[in-house]
Write a protein that holds these residues in place. Structure first.
Motif, PDB file in Angstrom:
ATOM      1  N   TYR A 193      76.685  53.498  53.849  1.00 35.69           N
ATOM      2  CA  TYR A 193      77.281  54.580  53.070  1.00 35.69           C
ATOM      3  C   TYR A 193      78.758  54.277  52.808  1.00 35.69           C
ATOM      4  O   TYR A 193      79.485  53.860  53.719  1.00 35.69           O
ATOM      5  CB  TYR A 193      77.173  55.904  53.814  1.00 35.69           C
ATOM      6  CG  TYR A 193      75.749  56.355  54.062  1.00 35.69           C
ATOM      7  CD1 TYR A 193      75.112  57.231  53.184  1.00 35.69           C
ATOM      8  CD2 TYR A 193      75.045  55.896  55.172  1.00 35.69           C
ATOM      9  CE1 TYR A 193      73.804  57.650  53.416  1.00 35.69           C
ATOM     10  CE2 TYR A 193      73.737  56.295  55.415  1.00 35.69           C
ATOM     11  CZ  TYR A 193      73.131  57.180  54.533  1.00 35.69           C
ATOM     12  OH  TYR A 193      71.831  57.578  54.761  1.00 35.69           O
ATOM     13  N   GLN A 212      77.908  57.446  48.528  1.00 33.86           N
ATOM     14  CA  GLN A 212      77.015  56.546  47.804  1.00 33.86           C
ATOM     15  C   GLN A 212      76.441  55.595  48.850  1.00 33.86           C
ATOM     16  O   GLN A 212      77.126  55.220  49.799  1.00 33.86           O
ATOM     17  CB  GLN A 212      77.757  55.764  46.725  1.00 33.86           C
ATOM     18  CG  GLN A 212      78.161  56.590  45.517  1.00 33.86           C
ATOM     19  CD  GLN A 212      76.975  57.012  44.674  1.00 33.86           C
ATOM     20  OE1 GLN A 212      75.902  56.405  44.750  1.00 33.86           O
ATOM     21  NE2 GLN A 212      77.143  58.055  43.883  1.00 33.86           N
ATOM     22  N   TYR A 213      75.163  55.203  48.686  1.00 34.00           N
ATOM     23  CA  TYR A 213      74.553  54.389  49.726  1.00 34.00           C
ATOM     24  C   TYR A 213      73.619  53.351  49.134  1.00 34.00           C
ATOM     25  O   TYR A 213      73.196  53.434  47.972  1.00 34.00           O
ATOM     26  CB  TYR A 213      73.784  55.276  50.710  1.00 34.00           C
ATOM     27  CG  TYR A 213      72.644  56.051  50.094  1.00 34.00           C
ATOM     28  CD1 TYR A 213      71.356  55.512  50.019  1.00 34.00           C
ATOM     29  CD2 TYR A 213      72.850  57.332  49.590  1.00 34.00           C
ATOM     30  CE1 TYR A 213      70.319  56.219  49.447  1.00 34.00           C
ATOM     31  CE2 TYR A 213      71.821  58.052  49.021  1.00 34.00           C
ATOM     32  CZ  TYR A 213      70.552  57.487  48.948  1.00 34.00           C
ATOM     33  OH  TYR A 213      69.528  58.196  48.370  1.00 34.00           O
ATOM     34  N   LYS A 214      73.300  52.361  49.947  1.00 33.97           N
ATOM     35  CA  LYS A 214      72.292  51.357  49.612  1.00 33.97           C
ATOM     36  C   LYS A 214      71.477  51.071  50.858  1.00 33.97           C
ATOM     37  O   LYS A 214      71.954  51.232  51.992  1.00 33.97           O
ATOM     38  CB  LYS A 214      72.925  50.068  49.091  1.00 33.97           C
ATOM     39  CG  LYS A 214      73.711  49.286  50.124  1.00 33.97           C
ATOM     40  CD  LYS A 214      74.204  47.965  49.578  1.00 33.97           C
ATOM     41  CE  LYS A 214      74.997  47.189  50.638  1.00 33.97           C
ATOM     42  NZ  LYS A 214      74.156  46.762  51.767  1.00 33.97           N
ATOM     43  N   LEU A 225      78.616  48.216  46.744  1.00 37.26           N
ATOM     44  CA  LEU A 225      78.652  49.675  46.776  1.00 37.26           C
ATOM     45  C   LEU A 225      79.937  50.157  46.114  1.00 37.26           C
ATOM     46  O   LEU A 225      81.010  49.600  46.352  1.00 37.26           O
ATOM     47  CB  LEU A 225      78.614  50.182  48.217  1.00 37.26           C
ATOM     48  CG  LEU A 225      77.268  50.603  48.809  1.00 37.26           C
ATOM     49  CD1 LEU A 225      77.437  50.946  50.284  1.00 37.26           C
ATOM     50  CD2 LEU A 225      76.686  51.783  48.047  1.00 37.26           C
ATOM     51  N   ASN A 227      81.964  53.998  44.716  1.00 36.95           N
ATOM     52  CA  ASN A 227      81.967  55.452  44.720  1.00 36.95           C
ATOM     53  C   ASN A 227      83.239  55.931  44.033  1.00 36.95           C
ATOM     54  O   ASN A 227      84.237  55.195  43.956  1.00 36.95           O
ATOM     55  CB  ASN A 227      81.895  55.995  46.146  1.00 36.95           C
ATOM     56  CG  ASN A 227      81.348  57.416  46.206  1.00 36.95           C
ATOM     57  OD1 ASN A 227      81.302  58.111  45.198  1.00 36.95           O
ATOM     58  ND2 ASN A 227      80.931  57.842  47.384  1.00 36.95           N
TER      59      ASN A 227
END
Length: 266
Positions: A193, A212-214, A225, A227
């Motif tokens: 995150y 925001q995450y992966k 990532l 954000n």
């Protein structure tokens, strides 16, 4: 000196000041031309000289917000720093001018945050000198290639002080912050995150906006990532921004971080 009716009419088109307060050196700021040389002080339009008006850091205290005010000393425009805040004048002939609270003889021209060593700072990652006039906003940006890791699953942590950006911002100024990171997690199917951290300097960062995450599909693949978050500044002051992160499991390692903030005066 005072000006004739034509000069005064032209000056009024520039919202009480054609000048601009800017960083000159680490020990000196200057009130210089913005889109002209006039400023309204105590109801009278005054002209700054061709070389501008300078002020030094003498007597200032580090980690302090100072406003800079212009006043007429009887023969020339002069500057002073003060921790006294600003207010909008309602005095006859000076209505609408931003002045030192309680003192119509002092017109606001800018503000500074005094940094380490009692010095002024103005860099691509740090803007600590601002003008009240002819200043539409700032852009600050920082990158870091230092390798940093976190295995925190409950508490968001600041990833890397090297990607911090700092900005002195006016009340009502809108900012848009963007953070980006390249990293990998050592645990398959873990979530990483990334969020935007924001704080009044030098307080600790807090997450603004959402994460925001992966998800890591297999062990240690590199991922990207990003954000972003935007908001209006509630009070004049020095603020800073950076990436914050946590994980659902394992350890995430970031090898690249970038923070960029753009502000707009409204």
């Amino acid at each position: 000196m005072p000006f004739n009716a034509l000069a005064s009419a032209q000056a009024r088109a520039f919202a009480h000041g054609q000048v601009k307060f800017v960083y000159s050196t680490s020990t000196t700021c200057i009130l210089t031309y913005g889109n002209g040389d006039l400023i309204k002080i105590n109801g009278v339009w005054r002209r700054i000289p061709q070389g501008g008006v300078t002020i030094t850091n003498a007597g200032l205290v580090a980690q302090t917000l100072y406003y800079c005010y212009a006043y007429w000393n009887g023969s020339a425009v002069t500057l002073e720093f003060s921790t006294t805040g600003r207010a909008t004048s309602t005095a006859a002939g000076n209505e609408g001018v931003m002045v030192k609270n309680g003192d119509d003889s002092r017109s606001l021209v800018g503000m500074v945050w005094v940094g380490t060593g009692n010095l002024f700072y103005d860099r691509s990652d740090l803007r600590w000198v601002r003008s009240w006039f002819n200043d539409n906003g700032v852009v600050v940006s920082a990158t870091s290639a230092a390798t940093v890791s976190t295995s925190s699953t409950a508490t968001a942590i600041e990833l890397d002080a090297g990607s911090r950006v700092y900005a002195l911002l006016w009340t009502g100024e809108f900012y848009a912050a963007l953070v980006h990171g390249s990293g990998y997690n050592n645990t398959a199917n873990a979530y990483d995150y990334l969020g935007v951290g924001f704080a009044i300097y030098p307080n600790g960062l807090s997450l603004v906006g959402s994460w925001q995450y992966k998800q890591t599909p297999s062990s240690t693949p590199m991922g990207q990532l990003s954000n972003s978050w935007g908001a209006v500044i509630p009070n004049d002051g020095s603020y800073y921004f950076n990436s914050m992160a946590l994980v659902s499991a394992g350890t995430v390692t970031f090898t690249y971080k970038q923070t960029t903030v753009t502000s707009v005066r409204r």
